[in-house]
Design an enzyme around this catalytic site. Sequence first.
Site, short mmCIF file in Angstrom:
data_model
loop_
_atom_site.label_atom_id
_atom_site.label_comp_id
_atom_site.label_asym_id
_atom_site.label_seq_id
_atom_site.Cartn_x
_atom_site.Cartn_y
_atom_site.Cartn_z
CG ASP A 45 11.26 -39.71 27.38
OD1 ASP A 45 10.07 -39.42 27.09
OD2 ASP A 45 11.99 -40.82 26.75
CE1 TYR A 50 13.48 -45.87 24.40
CE2 TYR A 50 12.74 -44.54 26.09
CZ TYR A 50 12.82 -44.62 24.89
OH TYR A 50 12.86 -43.81 24.09
CE LYS A 79 9.31 -41.63 24.08
NZ LYS A 79 10.39 -42.28 25.18
CG HIS A 112 8.02 -45.29 20.89
ND1 HIS A 112 8.88 -46.13 21.88
CD2 HIS A 112 9.11 -44.46 20.35
CE1 HIS A 112 9.98 -45.75 21.91
NE2 HIS A 112 10.22 -44.91 21.06
P1 NAD Z 1 21.40 -37.95 24.53
O1 NAD Z 1 21.10 -36.95 23.65
O2 NAD Z 1 20.82 -37.95 25.90
O3 NAD Z 1 22.80 -38.41 24.58
C1 NAD Z 1 23.34 -39.37 25.33
C2 NAD Z 1 24.52 -39.51 24.95
O4 NAD Z 1 25.40 -38.32 25.28
C3 NAD Z 1 25.43 -40.57 25.93
O5 NAD Z 1 26.48 -40.90 25.12
C4 NAD Z 1 25.89 -39.76 27.11
O6 NAD Z 1 27.02 -40.29 27.74
C5 NAD Z 1 26.21 -38.42 26.41
N1 NAD Z 1 26.08 -37.18 27.38
C6 NAD Z 1 25.32 -37.10 28.20
N2 NAD Z 1 25.34 -35.63 28.69
C7 NAD Z 1 26.54 -35.41 28.29
C8 NAD Z 1 27.42 -34.01 28.65
N3 NAD Z 1 26.69 -33.14 29.51
N4 NAD Z 1 28.49 -33.97 27.84
C9 NAD Z 1 28.94 -34.66 27.27
N5 NAD Z 1 28.28 -36.11 26.87
C10 NAD Z 1 27.24 -36.08 27.46
O7 NAD Z 1 20.56 -39.18 23.51
P2 NAD Z 1 19.40 -40.07 23.65
O8 NAD Z 1 19.62 -41.16 24.52
O9 NAD Z 1 19.58 -40.52 22.17
O10 NAD Z 1 18.16 -39.36 23.80
C11 NAD Z 1 17.76 -38.89 25.09
C12 NAD Z 1 16.45 -39.70 25.70
O11 NAD Z 1 15.58 -39.48 24.39
C13 NAD Z 1 16.54 -41.12 25.72
O12 NAD Z 1 17.18 -41.61 26.70
C14 NAD Z 1 14.94 -41.45 25.51
O13 NAD Z 1 14.33 -41.28 26.84
C15 NAD Z 1 14.63 -40.41 24.33
N6 NAD Z 1 14.52 -40.95 23.01
C16 NAD Z 1 13.51 -41.08 22.51
C17 NAD Z 1 13.39 -41.72 21.06
C18 NAD Z 1 11.98 -41.74 20.36
O14 NAD Z 1 11.86 -42.55 19.44
N7 NAD Z 1 10.82 -41.02 20.89
C19 NAD Z 1 14.18 -41.97 20.30
C20 NAD Z 1 15.58 -41.88 21.12
C21 NAD Z 1 15.82 -41.27 22.25
#
Ligand code: NAD
Length: 326
Positions: A45, A50, A79, A112
Amino acid sequence: MAKSTITLASGHEMPLVGFGLWKVPKETTADTVYNAIKAGYRLFDGAYDYQNEREAGEGIRRAISDGLVTREEIFITTKLWNNYHRREHALAMARKQNEAWGLGYIDLYLIHFPVALEYIPAAELEFPAWWMDKERSVVKTDRVPIRETWEALESVVDEGIVRSIGVSNFQTQSLYDILTYNRRPISGLQIEHHPYLVQRDLVAMAQEKGIAITAYSSFGPQSFLELPAVFSEKAKGISLLFDNEVIQKLSAKYAVTPAQVLLRWATQRGIAVIPKSNNPARLAQNLDVLGFDLTQDEIESINALDKGLRFNDPGFYLPNHPLRIF
Ligand code: NAD
């Protein structure tokens, strides 16, 4: 084992579990993506925002040339950023982003955010996308209807560089509106979705209309704690979902981690997830979230944690609150 893909309204299959590329540094993106493919990830994604699409594409191309996967086995979502909502800019960006990935086509291309910002000239497309102008002082909106942008996305499907299209951070009103004129289906809706922000009506409406949902920030506050002050402000002081009693109990019952409970709560309801981790053990566990089933009561007990708490809210984190889109 439960089905590991979801059929999009376009007819294409999308994996239910993927890897999110937000906050993955440019310098390490190609290796991170390559290793994620080795670990079994097939969905990536990304977003113009990014600033690591070229590097992600590099990692995928390396995996393809090493024989780990074929292009057809990989699914890339990316996006269109807010400054490029005008038809000609959306078309140019789709082409440019497709070239950056270098994989022939984009699987799923999303608008987005449901807001158009003033265009930044093409010569400056390398400008790191954000909500503000280059000086980071003012948010300048532009008068572009969503319809114009949506129809541009339909055109890039016609062109063959994008297979499926959708939106992100939209609410039901604008989805209902698109459904009055769309020529191609809304295949995907990507939203912030975790037990503190369940958005039951939005999820129900999208599923009724055959729009596949992808959840982002599945772990709630966790992702935002690592950001600078104004972005983390809402997350600070909120108890971590990983520590929540309901989640902990289920994690013990099914002998999985709290993260796996949170991801399964989504995937079991047909919602795709795209967690991000650079840690190999977490990378593996986040992918392994289809092998157990929560009971309906357990799903409801997680739904009951809802606080309507949104962390990714430009209406909150932009200075002087110039945009209130949620
Ligand atoms: P996420 O839910 O993936 O959380 C990431 C955090 O959780 C990091 O701190 C990571 O170290 C920790 N983590 C990951 N796996 C873990 C585990 N198994 N145990 C404990 N901690 C863990 O959050 P995110 O990055 O906000 O969202 C994921 C993806 O969603 C992003 O990378 C992006 O691609 C997408 N996203 C899209 C939008 C949008 O506006 N469309 C906004 C935010 C994120």
